[in-house]
Design a protein around this motif. Structure first.
Motif, PDB file in Angstrom:
ATOM      1  N   PHE A 196      35.740 -49.353 -36.764  1.00 21.79           N
ATOM      2  CA  PHE A 196      34.695 -49.316 -37.624  1.00 21.79           C
ATOM      3  C   PHE A 196      33.962 -47.927 -37.712  1.00 21.79           C
ATOM      4  CE2 PHE A 196      35.742 -53.624 -36.454  1.00 21.79           C
ATOM      5  CZ  PHE A 196      35.883 -54.542 -37.738  1.00 21.79           C
ATOM      6  N   GLU A 197      34.118 -47.316 -38.800  1.00 22.61           N
ATOM      7  CA  GLU A 197      33.397 -46.112 -38.904  1.00 22.61           C
ATOM      8  C   GLU A 197      32.032 -46.276 -39.604  1.00 22.61           C
ATOM      9  OE1 GLU A 197      31.773 -42.934 -38.849  1.00 22.61           O
ATOM     10  OE2 GLU A 197      34.006 -42.447 -38.563  1.00 22.61           O
ATOM     11  N   VAL A 198      30.754 -46.006 -39.138  1.00 23.83           N
ATOM     12  CA  VAL A 198      29.438 -46.227 -39.684  1.00 23.83           C
ATOM     13  C   VAL A 198      28.755 -45.059 -40.136  1.00 23.83           C
ATOM     14  CG1 VAL A 198      28.041 -46.060 -37.626  1.00 23.83           C
ATOM     15  CG2 VAL A 198      27.741 -47.823 -39.186  1.00 23.83           C
ATOM     16  N   ASP A 223      39.776 -47.929 -39.207  1.00 24.04           N
ATOM     17  CA  ASP A 223      40.334 -49.164 -40.100  1.00 24.04           C
ATOM     18  C   ASP A 223      39.623 -49.386 -41.043  1.00 24.04           C
ATOM     19  OD1 ASP A 223      42.900 -49.444 -38.308  1.00 24.04           O
ATOM     20  OD2 ASP A 223      41.538 -50.051 -36.983  1.00 24.04           O
ATOM     21  N   TRP A 224      38.368 -49.437 -40.873  1.00 24.21           N
ATOM     22  CA  TRP A 224      37.356 -50.057 -41.773  1.00 24.21           C
ATOM     23  C   TRP A 224      36.184 -49.218 -41.861  1.00 24.21           C
ATOM     24  CZ3 TRP A 224      39.442 -53.116 -44.849  1.00 24.21           C
ATOM     25  CH2 TRP A 224      40.660 -53.851 -44.363  1.00 24.21           C
ATOM     26  N   LEU A 240      33.337 -49.144 -32.427  1.00 21.92           N
ATOM     27  CA  LEU A 240      32.355 -48.484 -33.407  1.00 21.92           C
ATOM     28  C   LEU A 240      32.540 -47.004 -33.276  1.00 21.92           C
ATOM     29  CD1 LEU A 240      30.041 -48.354 -35.343  1.00 21.92           C
ATOM     30  CD2 LEU A 240      28.467 -48.427 -33.133  1.00 21.92           C
ATOM     31  N   ARG A 241      32.557 -46.240 -34.260  1.00 21.49           N
ATOM     32  CA  ARG A 241      32.520 -44.789 -34.318  1.00 21.49           C
ATOM     33  C   ARG A 241      31.573 -44.393 -35.199  1.00 21.49           C
ATOM     34  NH1 ARG A 241      37.311 -42.424 -33.521  1.00 21.49           N
ATOM     35  NH2 ARG A 241      37.438 -41.221 -35.495  1.00 21.49           N
ATOM     36  N   TRP A 242      30.707 -43.252 -34.695  1.00 22.14           N
ATOM     37  CA  TRP A 242      29.672 -42.643 -35.534  1.00 22.14           C
ATOM     38  C   TRP A 242      29.728 -41.206 -35.321  1.00 22.14           C
ATOM     39  CZ3 TRP A 242      25.780 -40.157 -33.024  1.00 22.14           C
ATOM     40  CH2 TRP A 242      25.524 -40.420 -31.761  1.00 22.14           C
ATOM     41  N   ILE A 250      39.279 -46.834 -44.292  1.00 27.40           N
ATOM     42  CA  ILE A 250      38.472 -45.237 -44.038  1.00 27.40           C
ATOM     43  C   ILE A 250      39.385 -44.569 -43.488  1.00 27.40           C
ATOM     44  CG2 ILE A 250      36.689 -45.883 -42.610  1.00 27.40           C
ATOM     45  CD1 ILE A 250      36.561 -43.249 -45.198  1.00 27.40           C
ATOM     46  N   PRO A 251      40.905 -44.266 -43.992  1.00 23.78           N
ATOM     47  CA  PRO A 251      41.833 -43.744 -43.247  1.00 23.78           C
ATOM     48  C   PRO A 251      41.362 -42.210 -43.488  1.00 23.78           C
ATOM     49  CG  PRO A 251      42.831 -44.465 -45.069  1.00 23.78           C
ATOM     50  CD  PRO A 251      41.408 -44.943 -45.354  1.00 23.78           C
TER      51      PRO A 251
END
Ligand code: SF4
Length: 359
Positions: free
Chosen positions: A150-152, A97-98, A183-185, A92-93
């Motif tokens: 990691f994007e959630v 990364d993901w 983690l990123r939210w 998910i650029p």
């Protein structure tokens, strides 16, 4: 002129009411999962009506019109298991990364919603009951000895449904145990108290999506006010010694629109941000200009037929993505002016903050 600027109520803190669905559906597969049972206990404790479905399919959510279907769906939480394909992650650029997913669908009502056209079927909020499996799958995507993010929040607002699922807190705890996973939210809600004491170990970046008052006030139904989001950001960013969460934080300014007097309105947004973040912290910015596709426009027009959101293709430039799809963006002169303004305001006010990207 400043005197003519109408200050929206969005400049005052107004907590979003916690979203309480009118019905909560559980599939048999979801009830077989311990995490699904955990969600059921939360939902029952809130006195919400639970229905156990006979099969692993969601039916009966269609209304007589698309707008009716939208209304029914946005009042429904369905607890399901994620399909096996969801364990194959996608990049998910430029955000991370993901991406992985705790849920699909969102209880808010943004008239420019990014989900329009990306999710199939009625926009019911589907929370995933197989969370341990979803989290257990992530380690395989981490690089060895290099940070992997990691994007959630790609398909949901994870804080908007956290009181019903607990899945965001569980993710934060999980990433707190990783050496290279981060983690990123991002959210437009504000109920952050349950997150403040979690053992995040600096591995979660909490971001809030904000916008100028005329845009957030008009187009972001069902969310917390921008002032409340900024208060939530402050709580998460303050060091633990000052009662905060001690998290790395970020602001996603999106979708940026060159409305009348946009420099004044976005300048006021930066004033609000400066007030909320009046201490040193690990802060990032992400800057996203408004764009739409033919598909998202079509869906948004059925969801919000009376919206004043400007989606006039004639006034936009066309951009093609690598799959041949079209998106409509602002012309390059407008983009340049917007970008210069945002980057110089950030540089001037938050010299230590990092701007991750403009798009
Ligand atoms: S918060 Fe995000 S996902 Fe939810 S309605 Fe608004 S734009 Fe859509």
């Amino acid at each position: 002129m400043l005197a003519n600027v109408q200050l929206s109520s969005n400049t005052q803190p107004k907590a979003a009411k916690l979203w309480m669905p009118e019905q909560v559906l559980f599939t048999p597969a979801a009830l077989d999962e311990p995490w699904g049972q955990q969600i059921k206990q939360r939902v029952l404790a809130l006195n919400l009506p639970v229905e156990e479905l006979p099969r692993n399919r969601l039916t009966g959510l269609r209304g007589e019109s698309e707008r009716d279907t939208y209304d029914i769906s946005k009042r429904t939480l369905a607890v399901v298991t994620s399909p096996p394909s969801s364990l194959k992650l996608s990049p998910i650029p430029p955000s991370a990364d993901w991406q992985y997913h705790l849920a699909e669908g969102c209880p808010a009502h943004c008239q420019y919603c990014y989900l329009a056209g990306s999710l199939q079927g009625p926009p019911v909020i589907r929370a995933f009951a197989n969370l341990p499996q979803i989290l257990g799958n992530l380690a395989a995507y981490e690089r060895q000895d290099a940070p992997t993010s990691f994007e959630v929040s790609c398909y949901t607002d994870p804080l908007g449904i956290e009181h019903l699922t607990g899945s965001l807190a569980e993710s934060i705890r999980y990433f707190g145990t990783r050496s290279d996973g981060y983690l990123r939210w991002v959210s437009k809600f504000d109920a952050v108290e349950p997150l403040l004491d979690l053992p995040h170990n600096g591995h979660t970046r909490c971001r809030f999506s904000v916008n100028a008052a005329p845009i957030s006030g008009r187009f972001e139904g069902g969310t917390a006010s921008v002032a409340s989001r900024l208060m939530a950001l402050r709580k998460l960013a303050l060091p633990r010694s000052r009662g905060g969460g001690g998290y790395p934080v970020g602001l996603v300014i999106a979708p940026i629109m060159p409305i009348d007097d946009w420099q004044i309105h976005y300048g006021q947004l930066f004033d609000q941000i400066s007030e909320a973040i009046d201490f040193e912290c690990d802060l990032t910015f992400e800057l996203i200009s408004h764009r739409f596709t033919p598909g998202s426009k079509e869906v948004l027009q059925t969801w919000y037929p009376h919206s004043k959101l400007d989606m006039d293709e004639e006034k936009r430039s066309t951009k093609r993505n690598k799959f041949g799809g079209t998106k409509y963006v602002y012309d390059s002169d407008t983009m340049k002016k917007l970008r210069q303004f945002f980057e110089s305001e950030i540089q001037r006010r938050f010299a230590n903050a990092k701007t991750l990207y403009w798009t």
